[in-house]
Design a protein around this motif. Structure first.
Motif, PDB file in Angstrom:
ATOM      1  N   TRP A  10       0.810  -1.217   0.000  1.00  0.00           N
ATOM      2  CA  TRP A  10       0.000   0.000   0.000  1.00  0.00           C
ATOM      3  C   TRP A  10       0.844   1.268   0.000  1.00  0.00           C
ATOM      4  O   TRP A  10       0.635   2.157  -0.811  1.00  0.00           O
ATOM      5  N   ALA A  11       1.800   1.393   0.912  1.00  0.00           N
ATOM      6  CA  ALA A  11       2.576   2.628   1.025  1.00  0.00           C
ATOM      7  C   ALA A  11       3.354   2.927  -0.249  1.00  0.00           C
ATOM      8  O   ALA A  11       3.365   4.061  -0.721  1.00  0.00           O
ATOM      9  N   GLU A  12       4.002   1.926  -0.824  1.00  0.00           N
ATOM     10  CA  GLU A  12       4.754   2.131  -2.063  1.00  0.00           C
ATOM     11  C   GLU A  12       3.828   2.525  -3.201  1.00  0.00           C
ATOM     12  O   GLU A  12       4.161   3.392  -4.005  1.00  0.00           O
ATOM     13  N   TRP A  13       2.680   1.868  -3.281  1.00  0.00           N
ATOM     14  CA  TRP A  13       1.717   2.172  -4.337  1.00  0.00           C
ATOM     15  C   TRP A  13       1.215   3.603  -4.200  1.00  0.00           C
ATOM     16  O   TRP A  13       1.191   4.362  -5.168  1.00  0.00           O
ATOM     17  N   ALA A  14       0.831   3.987  -2.990  1.00  0.00           N
ATOM     18  CA  ALA A  14       0.321   5.341  -2.752  1.00  0.00           C
ATOM     19  C   ALA A  14       1.399   6.383  -3.069  1.00  0.00           C
ATOM     20  O   ALA A  14       1.110   7.409  -3.686  1.00  0.00           O
ATOM     21  N   ASP A  15       2.640   6.105  -2.661  1.00  0.00           N
ATOM     22  CA  ASP A  15       3.737   7.020  -2.980  1.00  0.00           C
ATOM     23  C   ASP A  15       3.902   7.180  -4.488  1.00  0.00           C
ATOM     24  O   ASP A  15       4.137   8.286  -4.983  1.00  0.00           O
ATOM     25  N   SER A  16       3.772   6.089  -5.222  1.00  0.00           N
ATOM     26  CA  SER A  16       3.947   6.165  -6.682  1.00  0.00           C
ATOM     27  C   SER A  16       2.825   6.979  -7.328  1.00  0.00           C
ATOM     28  O   SER A  16       3.067   7.723  -8.278  1.00  0.00           O
ATOM     29  N   VAL A  17       1.601   6.846  -6.816  1.00  0.00           N
ATOM     30  CA  VAL A  17       0.481   7.637  -7.341  1.00  0.00           C
ATOM     31  C   VAL A  17       0.730   9.121  -7.064  1.00  0.00           C
ATOM     32  O   VAL A  17       0.605   9.960  -7.962  1.00  0.00           O
ATOM     33  N   ALA A  18       1.104   9.469  -5.831  1.00  0.00           N
ATOM     34  CA  ALA A  18       1.371  10.868  -5.488  1.00  0.00           C
ATOM     35  C   ALA A  18       2.515  11.427  -6.324  1.00  0.00           C
ATOM     36  O   ALA A  18       2.455  12.569  -6.803  1.00  0.00           O
TER      37      ALA A  18
END
Length: 103
Positions: A73-81
């Protein structure tokens, strides 16, 4: 719910993106998405998560991500941001810097 702020690397205020729907300037190109709202606030559904992009504070944009599309989740959210920040920079001619505010 991760929340991010996006500012200019120079510290200057953001110019207004070119006319048109926010999704045209800010939506990630690397991920399929569904537009929920595309007015003064951009709301997207991406991989089961709700991503909201809005002008919140003077000189910064805010990205809120709700929902859990994957175990990473954290890596995915960081990539979206990060991608949204890059698109904002392209739309305005500024270099963007993004920061995670909350997890």
């Amino acid at each position: 719910m991760p929340e991010y702020t996006i500012s200019t690397q120079s510290g200057a205020g953001w110019p207004v993106p070119a006319d048109g729907a926010l999704s045209r300037h800010l939506a990630p190109r690397s991920l399929p998405y569904e537009i929920v709202n595309d007015s003064d606030v951009l709301v997207l559904r991406i991989a089961g998560a709700t991503v909201t992009v809005s002008w919140e504070l003077t000189d910064s944009w805010c990205v809120d991500i709700e929902g859990s599309p994957s175990a990473e989740w954290a890596e995915w959210a960081d990539s979206v941001a990060s991608e949204i920040a890059g698109r904002l920079g392209q739309a305005t001619g500024e270099r963007a810097a993004w920061y995670r505010v909350t997890d």
